[in-house]
Scaffold this motif. Structure first.
Motif, PDB file in Angstrom:
ATOM      1  N   PRO A 109      -1.303 -27.877 -26.790  1.00 27.94           N
ATOM      2  CA  PRO A 109      -1.016 -28.955 -25.829  1.00 27.94           C
ATOM      3  C   PRO A 109      -2.235 -29.802 -25.497  1.00 27.94           C
ATOM      4  CG  PRO A 109      -0.942 -26.793 -24.770  1.00 27.94           C
ATOM      5  CD  PRO A 109      -0.995 -26.551 -26.229  1.00 27.94           C
ATOM      6  N   GLN A 110      -3.439 -29.211 -25.596  1.00 31.13           N
ATOM      7  CA  GLN A 110      -4.643 -29.961 -25.266  1.00 31.13           C
ATOM      8  C   GLN A 110      -4.929 -31.090 -26.255  1.00 31.13           C
ATOM      9  OE1 GLN A 110      -4.205 -26.792 -26.100  1.00 31.13           O
ATOM     10  NE2 GLN A 110      -6.059 -25.781 -26.812  1.00 31.13           N
ATOM     11  N   LEU A 111      -4.229 -31.107 -27.386  1.00 34.14           N
ATOM     12  CA  LEU A 111      -4.389 -32.200 -28.351  1.00 34.14           C
ATOM     13  C   LEU A 111      -3.512 -33.401 -28.024  1.00 34.14           C
ATOM     14  CD1 LEU A 111      -4.453 -30.220 -31.737  1.00 34.14           C
ATOM     15  CD2 LEU A 111      -6.396 -31.059 -30.400  1.00 34.14           C
ATOM     16  N   HIS A 112      -2.736 -33.301 -26.950  1.00 32.60           N
ATOM     17  CA  HIS A 112      -1.766 -34.355 -26.630  1.00 32.60           C
ATOM     18  C   HIS A 112      -2.012 -34.969 -25.254  1.00 32.60           C
ATOM     19  CE1 HIS A 112       0.495 -33.056 -30.179  1.00 32.60           C
ATOM     20  NE2 HIS A 112       0.225 -31.821 -29.779  1.00 32.60           N
ATOM     21  N   THR A 113      -3.248 -34.893 -24.787  1.00 38.18           N
ATOM     22  CA  THR A 113      -3.597 -35.398 -23.447  1.00 38.18           C
ATOM     23  C   THR A 113      -4.251 -36.773 -23.487  1.00 38.18           C
ATOM     24  OG1 THR A 113      -5.735 -34.252 -23.551  1.00 38.18           O
ATOM     25  CG2 THR A 113      -3.897 -33.053 -22.542  1.00 38.18           C
ATOM     26  N   MET A 148      -7.499 -23.819 -29.637  1.00 32.52           N
ATOM     27  CA  MET A 148      -8.211 -24.338 -30.802  1.00 32.52           C
ATOM     28  C   MET A 148      -9.616 -23.757 -30.867  1.00 32.52           C
ATOM     29  SD  MET A 148      -5.955 -26.165 -32.295  1.00 32.52           S
ATOM     30  CE  MET A 148      -7.030 -26.801 -33.588  1.00 32.52           C
ATOM     31  N   ARG A 149     -10.013 -23.338 -32.040  1.00 37.28           N
ATOM     32  CA  ARG A 149     -11.317 -22.710 -32.212  1.00 37.28           C
ATOM     33  C   ARG A 149     -12.468 -23.626 -31.807  1.00 37.28           C
ATOM     34  NH1 ARG A 149      -8.596 -19.293 -36.243  1.00 37.28           N
ATOM     35  NH2 ARG A 149      -9.601 -17.234 -36.139  1.00 37.28           N
ATOM     36  N   PRO A 154     -13.203 -23.519 -21.372  1.00 37.04           N
ATOM     37  CA  PRO A 154     -12.363 -23.987 -20.259  1.00 37.04           C
ATOM     38  C   PRO A 154     -11.079 -24.673 -20.718  1.00 37.04           C
ATOM     39  CG  PRO A 154     -14.669 -24.469 -19.807  1.00 37.04           C
ATOM     40  CD  PRO A 154     -14.601 -23.977 -21.222  1.00 37.04           C
ATOM     41  N   GLU A 155     -11.149 -25.443 -21.805  1.00 39.33           N
ATOM     42  CA  GLU A 155      -9.936 -26.076 -22.343  1.00 39.33           C
ATOM     43  C   GLU A 155      -8.932 -25.037 -22.811  1.00 39.33           C
ATOM     44  OE1 GLU A 155     -10.379 -29.869 -24.847  1.00 39.33           O
ATOM     45  OE2 GLU A 155     -12.354 -28.907 -25.013  1.00 39.33           O
ATOM     46  N   ASN A 156      -9.408 -24.042 -23.512  1.00 37.99           N
ATOM     47  CA  ASN A 156      -8.506 -23.012 -24.025  1.00 37.99           C
ATOM     48  C   ASN A 156      -7.955 -22.129 -22.907  1.00 37.99           C
ATOM     49  OD1 ASN A 156      -8.469 -23.654 -26.786  1.00 37.99           O
ATOM     50  ND2 ASN A 156     -10.413 -22.596 -27.141  1.00 37.99           N
ATOM     51  N   ARG A 157      -8.775 -21.844 -21.913  1.00 36.22           N
ATOM     52  CA  ARG A 157      -8.282 -21.058 -20.779  1.00 36.22           C
ATOM     53  C   ARG A 157      -7.181 -21.826 -20.050  1.00 36.22           C
ATOM     54  NH1 ARG A 157     -11.391 -16.546 -19.462  1.00 36.22           N
ATOM     55  NH2 ARG A 157     -10.542 -16.509 -17.348  1.00 36.22           N
ATOM     56  N   ALA A 158      -7.344 -23.134 -19.932  1.00 35.25           N
ATOM     57  CA  ALA A 158      -6.314 -23.953 -19.294  1.00 35.25           C
ATOM     58  C   ALA A 158      -5.010 -23.905 -20.087  1.00 35.25           C
ATOM     59  CB  ALA A 158      -6.800 -25.392 -19.157  1.00 35.25           C
ATOM     60  N   ALA A 159      -5.118 -23.877 -21.410  1.00 33.69           N
ATOM     61  CA  ALA A 159      -3.920 -23.787 -22.244  1.00 33.69           C
ATOM     62  C   ALA A 159      -3.202 -22.457 -22.029  1.00 33.69           C
ATOM     63  CB  ALA A 159      -4.289 -23.962 -23.716  1.00 33.69           C
ATOM     64  N   ILE A 160      -3.969 -21.373 -21.926  1.00 35.01           N
ATOM     65  CA  ILE A 160      -3.352 -20.068 -21.691  1.00 35.01           C
ATOM     66  C   ILE A 160      -2.724 -20.010 -20.298  1.00 35.01           C
ATOM     67  CG2 ILE A 160      -3.885 -17.626 -21.301  1.00 35.01           C
ATOM     68  CD1 ILE A 160      -5.687 -17.732 -23.739  1.00 35.01           C
ATOM     69  N   LEU A 191     -11.268 -14.913 -23.929  1.00 34.39           N
ATOM     70  CA  LEU A 191     -10.114 -15.800 -23.845  1.00 34.39           C
ATOM     71  C   LEU A 191      -8.813 -15.027 -24.001  1.00 34.39           C
ATOM     72  CD1 LEU A 191      -9.151 -18.779 -23.725  1.00 34.39           C
ATOM     73  CD2 LEU A 191      -9.255 -18.792 -26.222  1.00 34.39           C
ATOM     74  N   PHE A 192      -8.762 -14.137 -24.974  1.00 35.77           N
ATOM     75  CA  PHE A 192      -7.509 -13.422 -25.197  1.00 35.77           C
ATOM     76  C   PHE A 192      -7.351 -12.201 -24.297  1.00 35.77           C
ATOM     77  CE2 PHE A 192      -7.546 -16.374 -28.623  1.00 35.77           C
ATOM     78  CZ  PHE A 192      -6.210 -16.735 -28.710  1.00 35.77           C
TER      79      PHE A 192
END
Length: 353
Positions: A109-113, A148-149, A154-160, A191-192
């Motif tokens: 989803p972070q690729l669509h902001t 995304m690797r 922070p971006e990935n944590r927001a996605a989770i 992250l995981f």
């Protein structure tokens, strides 16, 4: 009747599951043309057939990085709720056209902001499109949210966190994708850990562009209960045994794996050997448009190039239903539909328990 035609018709008729398919890799060129017209955007081509080369790789694709470069072209058109809902709906339509009755659609989803949409609005729009497709076509569709690797933590944590908010509304798991060779799985332990804390199942792209150590890391440290691709698992017997003993399904994508050079060619594709060794193998499209593929084509290539029989294919389909991130009731209903179709067609399902 021509044998090839008869086989294609038989494969097309079987109920199927696609557990590894990227939303942004499966956009129809006709849709990009329509979105461009409605938004006043000039494209490098004005017909679907001449636009397709900007969205699809050729057989001489040199690497995963070249393969991934095709995604940016369509991402520019996937920045508003209308487009996201439409593309998700059309992906369910594509699945229905070949009796793919269950699909797990993944996207980051972070690729669509780019136009200011929130992560919740993005995920909600995709789910709305999938639900509309479910109602129209009778396909069951769920979402896997990708981290995304190359993105900052922070971006990935927001996605989770966003995925967790939709956990009971259509989101069934989280994933890690991108440049595996440059960003090993070990970078994402924290992250995981958050994903597990949120009760989100995990699947990880691993063993595609980098070696089996990434698969071990994904399973042991990141909590992956499925592995995306995993074609390089055979390079380490101990890690292969770990995946076998834990019954970790592999989400294999044969056409894509050949195109990205994860495997040198069809004569070296490991799916059949993996099954013989007792691994759980599922077969999926990865990216319908980028790879120019369908579930039916994936199965046909395994039959043409890797010695699979129709019973082997039915066994792989059954494994896909069993590996799905859904409850037992749905899994059993899909397996019954497959069993009924196979009985009607006189197919014995390989590895039936």
């Amino acid at each position: 009747m021509d044998n090839n035609y008869a086989r294609h018709e038989l494969l097309a008729a079987l109920p199927k599951a696609d557990l590894h398919i990227h939303l942004d890799g499966s956009v129809k060129p006709e849709t990009i043309l329509a979105l461009a017209r409605s938004r006043g955007i000039t494209l490098p081509a004005d017909r679907a057939d001449t636009l397709l080369p900007y969205m699809k790789v050729e057989d001489d694709c040199e690497s995963l990085r070249e393969y991934l470069s095709k995604f940016q072209f369509v991402l520019d058109f996937m920045q508003d709720t209308e487009a996201l809902e439409r593309i998700a709906y059309e992906l369910v339509e594509q699945a229905a056209q070949e009796q793919c009755i269950y699909t797990e659609v993944r996207f980051a989803p972070q690729l669509h902001t780019g136009q200011g949409l929130s992560l919740d609005a993005i995920i909600g729009s995709v789910l709305a499109g999938l639900r509309r497709g479910e109602e129209q076509f009778g396909v069951t569709a769920r979402v896997i949210v990708i981290c995304m690797r190359h993105h900052a933590e922070p971006e990935n944590r927001a996605a989770i966190e966003a995925a967790a908010r939709f956990k009971d509304r259509g989101v069934v798991a989280v994933d890690l994708a991108g440049d595996e060779a440059s960003y090993p799985a070990s970078l994402f332990r924290g992250l995981f850990a958050l994903a597990r804390e949120k009760g989100l199942p995990v699947t990880i792209h691993a063993g595609e562009a980098a070696g089996p150590a990434n698969i071990e890391e994904a399973v042991v440290r990141l909590g992956a209960s499925r592995i995306g691709h995993g074609v390089r698992l055979r390079e380490n017997a101990d890690i292969l045994e770990l995946v076998k003993q834990r019954r970790i399904p592999l989400e294999m994508c044969p056409v894509s794996n050949i195109q990205t050079k994860a495997v040198s060619g069809w004569n070296d594709y490991p799916a059949r050997d993996y099954i013989r060794q007792g691994l759980v193998v599922t077969v999926n499209t990865d990216n319908r448009t980028v790879s120019g593929t369908t579930m039916t084509r994936e199965y046909r290539m395994l039959m043409d190039e890797c010695g699979f029989g129709i019973g082997d294919i039915a066994g792989v389909i059954r494994s896909g239903f069993e590996a799905a991130f859904i409850g037992r009731e749905l899994k059993d209903s899909f397996r019954r539909k497959l069993a009924e179709a196979c009985k009607e067609k006189g197919i014995l399902i390989d590895n039936e328990d």
